[in-house]
Design a protein around this motif. Structure first.
Motif, PDB file in Angstrom:
ATOM      1  N   VAL A  29       1.182  -1.004   0.344  1.00  0.00           N
ATOM      2  CA  VAL A  29       0.095   0.191  -0.068  1.00  0.00           C
ATOM      3  C   VAL A  29       1.083   1.057   0.280  1.00  0.00           C
ATOM      4  O   VAL A  29       2.065   1.170   1.342  1.00  0.00           O
ATOM      5  N   GLY A  30       0.792   2.322  -0.997  1.00  0.00           N
ATOM      6  CA  GLY A  30       1.052   3.640  -1.070  1.00  0.00           C
ATOM      7  C   GLY A  30       1.232   4.709  -0.490  1.00  0.00           C
ATOM      8  O   GLY A  30      -0.152   4.761  -0.407  1.00  0.00           O
ATOM      9  N   VAL A  31       1.770   5.204   0.257  1.00  0.00           N
ATOM     10  CA  VAL A  31       1.040   6.575   1.213  1.00  0.00           C
ATOM     11  C   VAL A  31       1.536   8.396   0.596  1.00  0.00           C
ATOM     12  O   VAL A  31       2.861   7.353   0.431  1.00  0.00           O
ATOM     13  N   ASP A  32       1.005   8.605  -0.333  1.00  0.00           N
ATOM     14  CA  ASP A  32       1.365   9.739  -1.288  1.00  0.00           C
ATOM     15  C   ASP A  32       2.607   9.506  -1.587  1.00  0.00           C
ATOM     16  O   ASP A  32       2.539   7.938  -2.409  1.00  0.00           O
ATOM     17  N   LYS A  33       4.107   9.609  -1.318  1.00  0.00           N
ATOM     18  CA  LYS A  33       4.804   9.734  -2.036  1.00  0.00           C
ATOM     19  C   LYS A  33       5.629   7.732  -2.275  1.00  0.00           C
ATOM     20  O   LYS A  33       5.915   7.434  -2.914  1.00  0.00           O
ATOM     21  N   GLY A  34       5.402   7.402  -1.000  1.00  0.00           N
ATOM     22  CA  GLY A  34       5.758   5.525  -1.097  1.00  0.00           C
ATOM     23  C   GLY A  34       5.317   5.277  -2.267  1.00  0.00           C
ATOM     24  O   GLY A  34       5.502   3.649  -2.605  1.00  0.00           O
ATOM     25  N   VAL A  35       3.809   5.622  -2.415  1.00  0.00           N
ATOM     26  CA  VAL A  35       3.934   5.030  -4.299  1.00  0.00           C
ATOM     27  C   VAL A  35       4.759   4.301  -4.876  1.00  0.00           C
ATOM     28  O   VAL A  35       5.095   3.560  -5.720  1.00  0.00           O
ATOM     29  N   THR A  80      -3.159  12.454   9.339  1.00  0.00           N
ATOM     30  CA  THR A  80      -1.541  12.680   8.050  1.00  0.00           C
ATOM     31  C   THR A  80      -2.370  11.595   7.045  1.00  0.00           C
ATOM     32  O   THR A  80      -3.542  10.991   7.465  1.00  0.00           O
ATOM     33  N   ASP A  81      -1.616  11.249   5.990  1.00  0.00           N
ATOM     34  CA  ASP A  81      -1.740  10.036   5.529  1.00  0.00           C
ATOM     35  C   ASP A  81      -1.541   9.107   5.399  1.00  0.00           C
ATOM     36  O   ASP A  81      -2.278   8.089   5.290  1.00  0.00           O
ATOM     37  N   THR A  82      -0.874   8.717   5.943  1.00  0.00           N
ATOM     38  CA  THR A  82      -0.506   8.180   7.120  1.00  0.00           C
ATOM     39  C   THR A  82      -1.187   6.922   7.973  1.00  0.00           C
ATOM     40  O   THR A  82      -1.440   6.050   8.125  1.00  0.00           O
ATOM     41  N   GLU A  83      -2.179   8.068   8.881  1.00  0.00           N
ATOM     42  CA  GLU A  83      -2.439   7.197   9.820  1.00  0.00           C
ATOM     43  C   GLU A  83      -4.341   7.181   9.493  1.00  0.00           C
ATOM     44  O   GLU A  83      -4.403   6.223   9.459  1.00  0.00           O
ATOM     45  N   LEU A 110       8.018  12.486  12.543  1.00  0.00           N
ATOM     46  CA  LEU A 110       8.397  10.941  13.010  1.00  0.00           C
ATOM     47  C   LEU A 110       7.749  10.762  13.964  1.00  0.00           C
ATOM     48  O   LEU A 110       7.267   9.197  14.473  1.00  0.00           O
ATOM     49  N   LEU A 111       7.458  11.610  15.000  1.00  0.00           N
ATOM     50  CA  LEU A 111       7.138  11.410  16.840  1.00  0.00           C
ATOM     51  C   LEU A 111       5.298  10.610  16.525  1.00  0.00           C
ATOM     52  O   LEU A 111       5.343   9.527  16.871  1.00  0.00           O
ATOM     53  N   GLY A 112       5.023  10.750  15.395  1.00  0.00           N
ATOM     54  CA  GLY A 112       3.629  11.286  15.500  1.00  0.00           C
ATOM     55  C   GLY A 112       3.591   9.460  15.026  1.00  0.00           C
ATOM     56  O   GLY A 112       2.767   9.312  15.150  1.00  0.00           O
TER      57      GLY A 112
END
Length: 214
Positions: A29-35, A80-83, A110-112
Motif C-alpha cells: 500500500v502506497g502512502v503519498d510519495k511512497g507509491v 496525516t496520510d499515514t494515519e 517521526l514522533l507522530g
C-alpha cells in the motif's frame, strides 16, 4: 502470515530494501510519495492513500490513470496520510502491519508515526516500523521471547506510558529484575542479547522496543 505493508513518503535513503520483505501474502500500500518507492522496487501496489501534495501534477495524473484503488484526500484534513492508511489497514484484519518510509525528515512526522503504534493496543495487532537501521514495535504488559538477530545488534526499551512496572530482562548483557522505569528514563537503551534467545517481561505500562544495527 497475511501482512499489509504501508510505504509512506519519508526520505528514500532511510528505506530498507523493500523486496526483502515481500512474500505472496503481503499487500503493498502506497502512502503519498511512497507509491513511487513501491513502483521503483518492482512490487505490486494494491492500494494508495494520500493528498499527494509532494508530487507533481503529471505524477498525480499518472496515479489517477493507473491505480484503481486510489483514495485521494484534501491537503487540509485532521489526520496525516499515514494515519488514514493505517486506519484502513487495521480494518482489514491482517495479522501483521509493516510501516516503511515513516522515519527521517521532519521530527513531527517521526514522533507522530511512532505514536500511531498505540493504535495497535486495543486491536491486539502487530504493527512494526522498519527503516534501514531500526525495527520499532510497541508492547503492552506480558512476557515475550526475543531472538538474537545477526544484523540488529542493539535492543532498547523505552517507556511510552508514564511508568512501566516490573520490567525483567533475561538473556541480555545488562539484565534487570522487577525494575520500575518512568517515561524519560534511558536505563534500557543499547542493551544486547548474549544468547540466541532472551525474554523480557513487565507487569504494567506500555513499552517501545527498538532493535538497531551498528
Amino acid at each position: 502470515m497475511k501482512t499489509i505493508a504501508l510505504v509512506a513518503g519519508g526520505p528514500k535513503e532511510y528505506l530498507p530494501k523493500l523486496t526483502d520483505h515481500h512474500h505472496p501474502q503481503v499487500t503493498w500500500v502506497g502512502v503519498d510519495k511512497g507509491v513511487f518507492y513501491i513502483q521503483e522496487s518492482g512490487l505490486p501496489i494494491s492500494y494508495a492513500f494520500g493528498d499527494f501534495d509532494s508530487i507533481s501534477s503529471r505524477e498525480k495524473e499518472e496515479l489517477t490513470n493507473n491505480l484503481s484503488n486510489l483514495s485521494m484526500y484534501s491537503a487540509e484534513k485532521d489526520k496525516t496520510d499515514t494515519e488514514l492508511a493505517l486506519d484502513w489497514a487495521l480494518q482489514q484484519h491482517h495479522e501483521k502491519i509493516l510501516l516503511f518510509g515513516a522515519t527521517g525528515g521532519r521530527i513531527d512526522h517521526l514522533l507522530g508515526n511512532i505514536h500511531l503504534l498505540l493504535k495497535a493496543i486495543n486491536d491486539k495487532r502487530n504493527i512494526e516500523i522498519i527503516d534501514r537501521q531500526n525495527h520499532i514495535t510497541l508492547f503492552t504488559s506480558g512476557t515475550y521471547t526475543i531472538k538474537k538477530h545477526k544484523d540488529l545488534r542493539y535492543v532498547s526499551f523505552i517507556p511510552i506510558s508514564h511508568e512501566v512496572k516490573g520490567i525483567t530482562l533475561e538473556g541480555f548483557k545488562y539484565p534487570l529484575k522487577n525494575c520500575h522505569i518512568t517515561i524519560g528514563s534511558t536505563l534500557c537503551i543499547s542493551n544486547e542479547l548474549i544468547h540466541d534467545l532472551g525474554t523480557f517481561s513487565f507487569q504494567d505500562g506500555i513499552l517501545l522496543m527498538i532493535r538497531s544495527r551498528d
